[in-house]
Design a protein around this motif. Structure first.
Motif, PDB file in Angstrom:
ATOM      1  N   LEU A  95      60.089  -4.494  17.626  1.00  0.00           N
ATOM      2  CA  LEU A  95      60.865  -4.591  16.771  1.00  0.00           C
ATOM      3  C   LEU A  95      61.894  -5.810  16.927  1.00  0.00           C
ATOM      4  CD1 LEU A  95      61.885  -0.724  16.502  1.00  0.00           C
ATOM      5  CD2 LEU A  95      60.215  -2.155  15.353  1.00  0.00           C
ATOM      6  N   LEU A  96      62.377  -6.183  15.719  1.00  0.00           N
ATOM      7  CA  LEU A  96      63.413  -7.420  15.790  1.00  0.00           C
ATOM      8  C   LEU A  96      64.808  -6.955  15.186  1.00  0.00           C
ATOM      9  CD1 LEU A  96      60.876  -9.965  13.963  1.00  0.00           C
ATOM     10  CD2 LEU A  96      61.359  -9.492  16.397  1.00  0.00           C
ATOM     11  N   LYS A  97      65.649  -7.897  16.108  1.00  0.00           N
ATOM     12  CA  LYS A  97      67.215  -7.750  15.584  1.00  0.00           C
ATOM     13  C   LYS A  97      67.882  -8.739  15.720  1.00  0.00           C
ATOM     14  CE  LYS A  97      71.446  -5.258  16.983  1.00  0.00           C
ATOM     15  NZ  LYS A  97      71.992  -4.288  18.125  1.00  0.00           N
ATOM     16  N   LEU A  98      68.534  -9.226  14.572  1.00  0.00           N
ATOM     17  CA  LEU A  98      69.212 -10.677  14.416  1.00  0.00           C
ATOM     18  C   LEU A  98      70.415 -10.710  15.547  1.00  0.00           C
ATOM     19  CD1 LEU A  98      68.787 -13.145  12.599  1.00  0.00           C
ATOM     20  CD2 LEU A  98      70.597 -12.194  11.146  1.00  0.00           C
ATOM     21  N   VAL A  99      70.497 -11.641  16.096  1.00  0.00           N
ATOM     22  CA  VAL A  99      71.421 -11.976  17.205  1.00  0.00           C
ATOM     23  C   VAL A  99      72.181 -13.193  16.902  1.00  0.00           C
ATOM     24  CG1 VAL A  99      72.220 -12.377  19.523  1.00  0.00           C
ATOM     25  CG2 VAL A  99      70.265 -10.759  18.742  1.00  0.00           C
TER      26      VAL A  99
ATOM     27  N   ILE B 207      55.111   2.763   8.013  1.00  0.00           N
ATOM     28  CA  ILE B 207      55.043   1.753   6.760  1.00  0.00           C
ATOM     29  C   ILE B 207      54.255   0.480   6.831  1.00  0.00           C
ATOM     30  CG2 ILE B 207      56.870   0.370   5.580  1.00  0.00           C
ATOM     31  CD1 ILE B 207      59.102   2.198   6.257  1.00  0.00           C
ATOM     32  N   ILE B 208      54.386  -0.142   7.947  1.00  0.00           N
ATOM     33  CA  ILE B 208      53.277  -1.140   8.415  1.00  0.00           C
ATOM     34  C   ILE B 208      51.951  -0.751   7.984  1.00  0.00           C
ATOM     35  CG2 ILE B 208      52.519  -2.733  10.071  1.00  0.00           C
ATOM     36  CD1 ILE B 208      55.370  -2.712  11.365  1.00  0.00           C
ATOM     37  N   ARG B 209      51.475   0.184   8.589  1.00  0.00           N
ATOM     38  CA  ARG B 209      50.144   0.468   8.458  1.00  0.00           C
ATOM     39  C   ARG B 209      49.654   1.001   6.888  1.00  0.00           C
ATOM     40  NH1 ARG B 209      47.583   4.821  12.358  1.00  0.00           N
ATOM     41  NH2 ARG B 209      45.808   4.127  11.386  1.00  0.00           N
ATOM     42  N   GLU B 210      50.839   1.382   6.223  1.00  0.00           N
ATOM     43  CA  GLU B 210      50.639   1.593   4.636  1.00  0.00           C
ATOM     44  C   GLU B 210      50.289   0.388   4.027  1.00  0.00           C
ATOM     45  OE1 GLU B 210      50.282   4.403   1.515  1.00  0.00           O
ATOM     46  OE2 GLU B 210      50.444   4.845   3.522  1.00  0.00           O
ATOM     47  N   ILE B 211      51.119  -0.630   4.113  1.00  0.00           N
ATOM     48  CA  ILE B 211      51.034  -2.080   3.667  1.00  0.00           C
ATOM     49  C   ILE B 211      49.779  -2.708   3.934  1.00  0.00           C
ATOM     50  CG2 ILE B 211      52.109  -4.066   3.745  1.00  0.00           C
ATOM     51  CD1 ILE B 211      54.955  -3.046   4.102  1.00  0.00           C
ATOM     52  N   LEU B 212      49.385  -2.561   5.407  1.00  0.00           N
ATOM     53  CA  LEU B 212      48.216  -3.125   5.705  1.00  0.00           C
ATOM     54  C   LEU B 212      47.045  -2.502   4.836  1.00  0.00           C
ATOM     55  CD1 LEU B 212      48.597  -3.504   9.335  1.00  0.00           C
ATOM     56  CD2 LEU B 212      48.738  -5.223   7.739  1.00  0.00           C
ATOM     57  N   PHE B 213      47.166  -1.317   4.432  1.00  0.00           N
ATOM     58  CA  PHE B 213      45.969  -0.340   3.892  1.00  0.00           C
ATOM     59  C   PHE B 213      45.973  -0.910   2.366  1.00  0.00           C
ATOM     60  CE2 PHE B 213      45.517   1.807   7.691  1.00  0.00           C
ATOM     61  CZ  PHE B 213      44.107   2.335   7.711  1.00  0.00           C
ATOM     62  N   GLN B 214      47.425  -0.578   1.732  1.00  0.00           N
ATOM     63  CA  GLN B 214      47.335  -0.906   0.055  1.00  0.00           C
ATOM     64  C   GLN B 214      46.907  -2.469  -0.079  1.00  0.00           C
ATOM     65  OE1 GLN B 214      50.423   0.752  -1.771  1.00  0.00           O
ATOM     66  NE2 GLN B 214      50.572   2.874  -0.881  1.00  0.00           N
TER      67      GLN B 214
ATOM     68  N   VAL C 223      60.310  -4.781   7.649  1.00  0.00           N
ATOM     69  CA  VAL C 223      60.118  -3.501   8.093  1.00  0.00           C
ATOM     70  C   VAL C 223      60.453  -3.452   9.863  1.00  0.00           C
ATOM     71  CG1 VAL C 223      58.480  -1.787   8.739  1.00  0.00           C
ATOM     72  CG2 VAL C 223      58.448  -2.863   6.405  1.00  0.00           C
ATOM     73  N   LEU C 224      60.166  -4.701  10.312  1.00  0.00           N
ATOM     74  CA  LEU C 224      60.427  -4.734  12.046  1.00  0.00           C
ATOM     75  C   LEU C 224      62.007  -4.954  12.004  1.00  0.00           C
ATOM     76  CD1 LEU C 224      57.279  -7.180  12.760  1.00  0.00           C
ATOM     77  CD2 LEU C 224      57.729  -4.800  13.231  1.00  0.00           C
ATOM     78  N   HIS C 225      62.645  -5.284  11.117  1.00  0.00           N
ATOM     79  CA  HIS C 225      64.372  -5.346  11.209  1.00  0.00           C
ATOM     80  C   HIS C 225      64.754  -4.125  10.957  1.00  0.00           C
ATOM     81  CE1 HIS C 225      63.412  -9.834  11.352  1.00  0.00           C
ATOM     82  NE2 HIS C 225      64.487  -9.983  11.812  1.00  0.00           N
ATOM     83  N   MET C 226      64.295  -2.977  10.442  1.00  0.00           N
ATOM     84  CA  MET C 226      64.812  -1.758  10.319  1.00  0.00           C
ATOM     85  C   MET C 226      65.217  -1.192  11.578  1.00  0.00           C
ATOM     86  SD  MET C 226      62.011  -0.326   7.236  1.00  0.00           S
ATOM     87  CE  MET C 226      62.958   1.378   7.336  1.00  0.00           C
ATOM     88  N   PRO C 227      66.274  -0.462  11.496  1.00  0.00           N
ATOM     89  CA  PRO C 227      67.065  -0.077  12.981  1.00  0.00           C
ATOM     90  C   PRO C 227      66.072   1.252  13.325  1.00  0.00           C
ATOM     91  CG  PRO C 227      68.811  -0.307  11.282  1.00  0.00           C
ATOM     92  CD  PRO C 227      67.648  -0.548  10.572  1.00  0.00           C
TER      93      PRO C 227
ATOM     94  N   ASN D 212      68.448 -16.721  15.909  1.00  0.00           N
ATOM     95  CA  ASN D 212      68.079 -16.008  17.164  1.00  0.00           C
ATOM     96  C   ASN D 212      67.826 -14.738  17.004  1.00  0.00           C
ATOM     97  OD1 ASN D 212      68.148 -18.527  18.633  1.00  0.00           O
ATOM     98  ND2 ASN D 212      70.389 -18.103  19.173  1.00  0.00           N
ATOM     99  N   HIS D 213      66.809 -14.106  17.512  1.00  0.00           N
ATOM    100  CA  HIS D 213      66.305 -12.831  17.480  1.00  0.00           C
ATOM    101  C   HIS D 213      66.432 -12.217  19.007  1.00  0.00           C
ATOM    102  CE1 HIS D 213      65.402 -13.760  13.311  1.00  0.00           C
ATOM    103  NE2 HIS D 213      65.454 -12.569  13.273  1.00  0.00           N
ATOM    104  N   GLU D 214      66.300 -10.890  19.095  1.00  0.00           N
ATOM    105  CA  GLU D 214      65.980 -10.147  20.276  1.00  0.00           C
ATOM    106  C   GLU D 214      64.901  -9.099  19.769  1.00  0.00           C
ATOM    107  OE1 GLU D 214      69.469  -6.604  20.553  1.00  0.00           O
ATOM    108  OE2 GLU D 214      69.300  -8.346  21.880  1.00  0.00           O
ATOM    109  N   THR D 215      64.213  -8.784  20.865  1.00  0.00           N
ATOM    110  CA  THR D 215      63.044  -7.736  20.486  1.00  0.00           C
ATOM    111  C   THR D 215      63.280  -6.611  21.196  1.00  0.00           C
ATOM    112  OG1 THR D 215      61.669  -8.721  22.294  1.00  0.00           O
ATOM    113  CG2 THR D 215      61.330  -9.722  20.021  1.00  0.00           C
ATOM    114  N   ILE D 216      62.854  -5.387  20.499  1.00  0.00           N
ATOM    115  CA  ILE D 216      62.659  -4.130  21.163  1.00  0.00           C
ATOM    116  C   ILE D 216      61.624  -3.448  21.209  1.00  0.00           C
ATOM    117  CG2 ILE D 216      63.989  -1.819  20.905  1.00  0.00           C
ATOM    118  CD1 ILE D 216      66.131  -3.165  19.387  1.00  0.00           C
ATOM    119  N   ASP D 217      60.821  -3.367  22.252  1.00  0.00           N
ATOM    120  CA  ASP D 217      59.405  -2.779  22.502  1.00  0.00           C
ATOM    121  C   ASP D 217      59.507  -1.316  22.162  1.00  0.00           C
ATOM    122  OD1 ASP D 217      58.513  -5.280  23.005  1.00  0.00           O
ATOM    123  OD2 ASP D 217      58.640  -4.980  24.827  1.00  0.00           O
ATOM    124  N   VAL D 218      59.028  -0.798  21.125  1.00  0.00           N
ATOM    125  CA  VAL D 218      58.721   0.630  20.917  1.00  0.00           C
ATOM    126  C   VAL D 218      57.101   1.152  20.856  1.00  0.00           C
ATOM    127  CG1 VAL D 218      58.951   2.402  18.879  1.00  0.00           C
ATOM    128  CG2 VAL D 218      60.761   0.222  19.309  1.00  0.00           C
TER     129      VAL D 218
END
Length: 1075
Positions: A487-491, A852-859, A836-840, A472-478
């Motif tokens: 963003l995701l957080k393990l529950v 970080i996500i955009r860097e991954i998408l570009f590279q 990356v989405l699990h990073m606090p 189970n995860h909970e989401t945090i909108d940023v």
């Protein structure tokens, strides 16, 4: 010059010349244009001899006079160095005044093009070897380089002096602010070295300062960068004035004792040419053989007529000696640098990585047979990665100057000039080879043959992450600008922890079944299984309602807890600590069982007592009792059967041993191994072990099973063991790869700098507040594996522990990014974004995730865009599609697929870049292919956002207006505003003006095809305008139409046709008017 028969009257040369020739100096080379051609008459010589108390008729040899003067003169043989007074003047004055060299006023020494030093006051210059004492280099001067040879302050040249250094500026400093900035930096640099700034002349580059004494003074490399020095080391030198001006010799003799570089590389790098030549010899050892004694570079002779054409720039080079000549060395002229190196891509013999091999450009140059030491690096420090010395003879970064530096490339690529990482060859490595290596992020996915296996990639990364995703995860909108990230957080909780741990254990056990695993990899996987078992034991909670759930069964169907019965048991809540203690005890038995069996297998069959002792260290009581009974030692079997039970039995054993000792029992009649067993059963762990070495887990078990009371809680047991470790009475809980091995390579480890992950889990359970202070050490790769880059399982352990509330931390981004790097190295970009989405989230870095996500998408655009599974996964994670389209747009633009780049720029709402590509690269090809509907679609899509696009009316707006005007001209009966020839003409005139403005605005950005498209559009409208006949139109309006067509950007031949039509129409008009 008059001759004389006196022996002190040499004929045909000056007295000073003869003196200098006896010293082996030859013609005076300290940059004086005056030859020693002044003859010395007999009367003059007699007067000199009287002053020196030498009589011509006394029979004294001439050498006596020469010797007395010679010992008083300083020594300076370097051709590009000078001194004032010159050596000739010193010799003359020493003959006149016998103590002149003892007190030379304002003695000056310098180097052409580099600077000079004026030693203030009187200086004793007698017998000073200036070649050894003083050395000028680029922007610095060193006096008494060897501190052991430096005289006391005020003696020799270690005294106050005025120093002038020539700075090589990139451009003449004409800006006052720039001059002030440079002067400020020079003043600061001067004061930092303990000197006093005097002045700086921006025109000549002269920097003057006063020093109280001498060592090294000048600019550091950082200072040079700040002041923006020229890359070449020497600018046009300032020619000395007066008697020290250089002159061009008709035939300069260049017979040298040591060879000199004939190219300008030393000038570019600011290096000592002698060391550079030695370095060259080491760079090309294959060319050192079979060339005899020829010098490495040819020395050309120059005449006064052709010198300016062939002169070589030599101020940075020092000649060791020079033969006799009537003139000084030629004037120094600058020549464009000659390239020394060329770069060839090749494959190294010792490494599969690509290399750049530097080879000499001039193959015909002979090489010297003798080899020098070169720039040998001091082997004081070890490299951080290879744990060994670099073993380089020379430094390629120094050799190539600022054109090369060690650096990191994308995805763990390291470019360096050292020995390849992990190379076991002890031979020195030529740093002319530039190595391109990649960091082994994916070592965990390789088998014993160092080959990547897809099965290991799945078991190490995909399977654990899929299990993680199923929890189970909970989401945090940023909010990130106009977009939102989820963003995701393990529950989780401690009740379902056993199931989660069982899932990870199953993955590790399946990985153990993969063929080709190395021994160390299998050891680590077994350790991972035990760590997940320990996590389940320490942190899981019991079922609600006071019932104990049965532990999971292993693959053989045997329960881990042998004492439990099937189903659920009603238990007292006060028994929970004892139940956890029992589970922990069983975990200890399981984790040390293999160590006990290994040691038992090495024993002799006759040594039963030691066998029993080893079994007890692993709490294998059944096997120990059975062994003792089978050997007839029934009493020992009875004692062992009661081990770890009542404290009364331990007390009785300890008291019995004590009585034996106070009664002076002779223990020689009892076997030592039997006494050790008695001590162990009495709870005396140090006495039982004596000098025996055991691992930390068995020592912890001995404390728990034989010393502490059986009802001791688990935290107390752990704290007791921790106290023993801190006091040095217990083995260090070292990581498994040090404790057990075997390893493919020896780890770099110091006692006590890190512990095993299992020990950290115990500390965290015993005291979560204190243990949370060492989370970064606990969750480092070194706590479970010797691979410093492997975080694939540590990340999951941290995630599960944090989800159940064992600890909380928001500063473990290094752990997250380490796993991201591993995932990217094996091409799992979608899982990297998932991590990356699990990073606090941290408020002080609100855009961290987006960056970080955009860097991954570009590279890694090529990777995720070509795999539909990854692309869909990224979309399901809620990553904004605009980011993905922007990455694809940049990717296609880079590879020249501009139509696709345009579509993706439109999809990511980057209207400006889409418009630029549309106008300059795409629309003209569509127009030539008659794809007008596609042009209309693209242009109208951007029209809604025309307010956000610069030069819209001169870009895509032109095409919309073209189709509108063309449509109106083609209609026979129109109801639009353009219902008359006059209005249509005005519209075309405005359109043609915008075409011309567009050509001016976009300029060179418009290719030839785009300009041709403009001409085609203009020609089409002109043809329609000519063919259109508006009723009621006047001749003036029709003539205005011709004027409009002549302003259109069309070819000259078409313009001439329209002009002829206009002339014909005007002629007809005049004819009609006249008739």
């Amino acid at each position: 010059m008059a001759s004389s028969s006196s022996p002190l009257s040499p004929s045909g040369s000056g007295f000073s010349d003869e003196l200098l020739s006896m010293r082996g100096i030859g013609p005076f080379s300290c940059h004086s244009s005056d030859e020693f051609s002044v003859g010395t008459s007999s009367s003059r010589m007699q007067s000199l001899c009287k002053k020196r108390k030498l009589f011509c008729n006394s029979g004294s040899p001439l050498s006596v006079i020469f010797d007395n003067v010679e010992v008083s003169l300083p020594i300076l043989r370097s051709s590009d160095y000078f001194m004032e007074p010159s050596l000739k003047e010193l010799a003359d004055r020493e003959l006149t005044d016998g103590s002149y060299c003892h007190r030379v006023q304002n003695f000056t020494v310098g180097r052409v093009g580099y600077g000079h030093i004026k030693f203030l006051g009187e200086t004793d210059v007698r017998r000073l070897d200036l070649d050894q004492i003083l050395k000028f280099d680029r922007h610095e001067v060193v006096v008494y380089k060897d501190e052991s040879e430096k005289p006391a302050l005020g003696q020799g040249l270690n005294k106050a002096a005025e120093v002038t250094l020539m700075l090589q500026m990139r451009l003449p400093v004409s800006d006052a602010a720039k001059r002030e900035m440079i002067e400020k930096k020079l003043r600061r640099s001067t004061e930092r070295q303990g000197a006093r700034f005097i002045s700086f002349d921006a025109c000549s580059g002269e920097w003057k300062f006063m020093v109280p004494h001498f060592s090294r003074f000048g600019l550091t490399e950082d200072d040079e960068d700040d002041i923006v020095m020229e890359d070449s080391a020497v600018q046009r030198p300032v020619e000395p004035s007066g008697s020290d001006r250089l002159e061009v010799d008709e035939e300069p003799q260049t017979v040298l004792a040591g060879s000199v570089l004939s190219h300008s590389l030393p000038a570019h790098l600011g290096l000592d040419p002698v060391k550079m030549q030695e370095m060259r010899m080491l760079m090309f050892p294959a060319e050192d053989n079979g060339d005899g004694d020829s010098s490495p570079f040819s020395h050309e002779k120059h005449s006064s007529g052709n010198y300016s054409k062939n002169a070589v720039h030599r101020p940075a080079l020092q000649f060791s000696s020079q033969k006799a000549s009537n003139k000084t060395s030629p004037s120094v002229l600058r020549k464009s640098p000659v390239a020394l190196l060329e770069y060839n891509k090749s494959i190294s013999d010792f490494s599969p990585s690509q290399t750049i091999l530097m080879t000499r450009q001039n193959k015909g140059m002979p090489a010297r047979t003798t080899k020098a030491g070169g720039f040998k690096l001091e082997l004081k420090y070890e490299t951080p990665i290879a744990n060994s010395h670099s073993k380089n003879i020379v430094d390629a970064a120094l050799f190539m100057g600022r054109s090369f530096r060690v650096g990191w490339g994308p995805n763990g690529v390291l470019i360096h000039s050292g020995t390849p990482v992990g190379n076991s060859d002890s031979r020195m490595t030529m740093s002319s080879v530039i190595n391109i290596e990649k960091v082994a992020f994916d070592r965990v996915t390789r088998d014993e043959n160092n080959k990547v296996k897809e099965e290991l990639v799945d078991f190490c990364f995909a399977s654990p992450l899929n299990l993680h995703k199923s929890i189970n995860h909970e989401t945090i909108d940023v909010e990130v600008g106009s977009f939102k990230l989820k963003l995701l957080k393990l529950v989780s909780n401690r009740f379902i922890l056993p199931d989660i741990c069982a899932g990870y254990i199953g993955i590790a056990e399946k990985q153990l079944e993969v063929s080709g695993l190395s021994t160390s990899s299998r050891s680590f996987l077994i350790h991972q299984v035990m760590v997940w078992e320990l996590t389940k034991v320490l942190y899981s909670a019991e079922e609600t309602g006071g019932r104990l759930r049965h532990m999971d069964a292993d693959d053989n169907g045997e329960d881990i807890m042998h004492d439990n019965k099937d189903g659920f048991l009603d238990i007292d809540p006060d028994a929970y600590p004892l139940i956890r203690r029992a589970k922990f005890s069983h975990w200890l038995q399981e984790s040390v069982c293999h160590r006990v069996q290994e040691e038992v297998s090495c024993l002799n069959e006759s040594n039963d007592l030691e066998h029993i002792f080893l079994l007890l260290t692993g709490r294998q009581l059944d096997a120990a009792v059975e062994l003792a009974a089978s050997r007839g030692d029934v009493r020992m079997a009875c004692l062992i059967s009661q081990a770890g039970g009542s404290m009364v039995n331990r007390s009785d054993m300890a008291q019995q041993l004590h009585l034996w000792r106070i009664n002076s029992l002779d223990f020689n009649f009892i076997e030592n191994d039997r006494l050790r067993l008695y001590e162990l059963l009495a709870g005396n762990i140090p006495g039982a072990l004596n000098d025996t070495k055991i691992d930390w887990k068995r020592f912890l078990g001995l404390l728990m099973w034989f010393q502490l009371p059986p009802d001791t809680s688990l935290p107390v047991i752990i704290h007791t063991f921790q106290q023993h470790v801190n006091e040095g009475r217990a083995p260090y809980p070292v990581p498994v790869y040090i404790d057990e091995g075997p390893l493919d390579e020896a780890p770099d480890w110091c006692l006590g700098d890190r512990f095993d992950i299992a020990y950290y889990l115990m500390l965290l359970h015993a005291d979560e507040e204190k243990a949370s202070k060492v989370l970064k050490t606990m969750l480092s790769a070194f706590s479970s594996t010797h691979d410093v880059l492997d975080y694939h399982m540590i990340w999951h352990q941290r995630a599960i522990l944090e989800a159940i509330g064992a600890f909380s931390s928001d500063d473990l981004h290094v752990l997250d990014m380490s796993l991201v790097s591993q995932l990217l190295s094996v091409g799992l970009c979608h899982w990297a974004i998932y991590v990356v989405l699990h990073m606090p989230y941290r408020s002080d870095f609100p855009f961290l995730h987006a960056s970080i996500i955009r860097e991954i998408l570009f590279q890694f655009c090529e990777s995720w865009s070509t795999q539909e599974l990854q692309r869909q996964f990224i979309e399901d994670l809620g990553i904004p599609s605009a980011w993905m389209h922007e990455a694809l747009a940049i990717y296609f633009q880079y590879y020249g697929d501009l139509p696709k780049a345009l579509e993706h720029f439109l999809d990511c709402f980057n209207w400006q870049r889409a418009h630029s590509i549309f106008v300059t690269s795409v629309v003209h090809s569509l127009f030539s292919s008659s794809k007008h509907s596609e042009i209309w679609r693209l242009a109208t899509t951007m029209e809604e956002h025309s307010s956000e696009i610069a030069d819209w009316d001169l870009g895509a707006g032109i095409y919309i207006d073209f189709y509108t005007i063309k449509s109106s001209l083609q209609e026979e009966s129109t109801m639009s505003e353009l219902d008359s020839l006059e209005k249509k003409n005005d519209a075309c005139k405005n359109f043609f003006g915008r075409l011309n403005d567009s050509i001016v605005v976009f300029g060179s950005k418009l290719p030839v095809d785009a300009r041709a498209t403009y001409s085609k559009m203009a020609e089409e409208l002109c043809n329609l305008l000519v063919s259109y006949s508006g009723e009621g139109s006047t001749h003036e309006v029709q003539m205005s139409c011709f004027d409009t067509m002549l302003c259109a950007p069309i070819p000259e031949d078409r313009r001439s046709c329209h002009l002829q039509d206009a002339v014909s129409f005007f002629t007809c008009f005049l004819s009609e008017t006249s008739s």
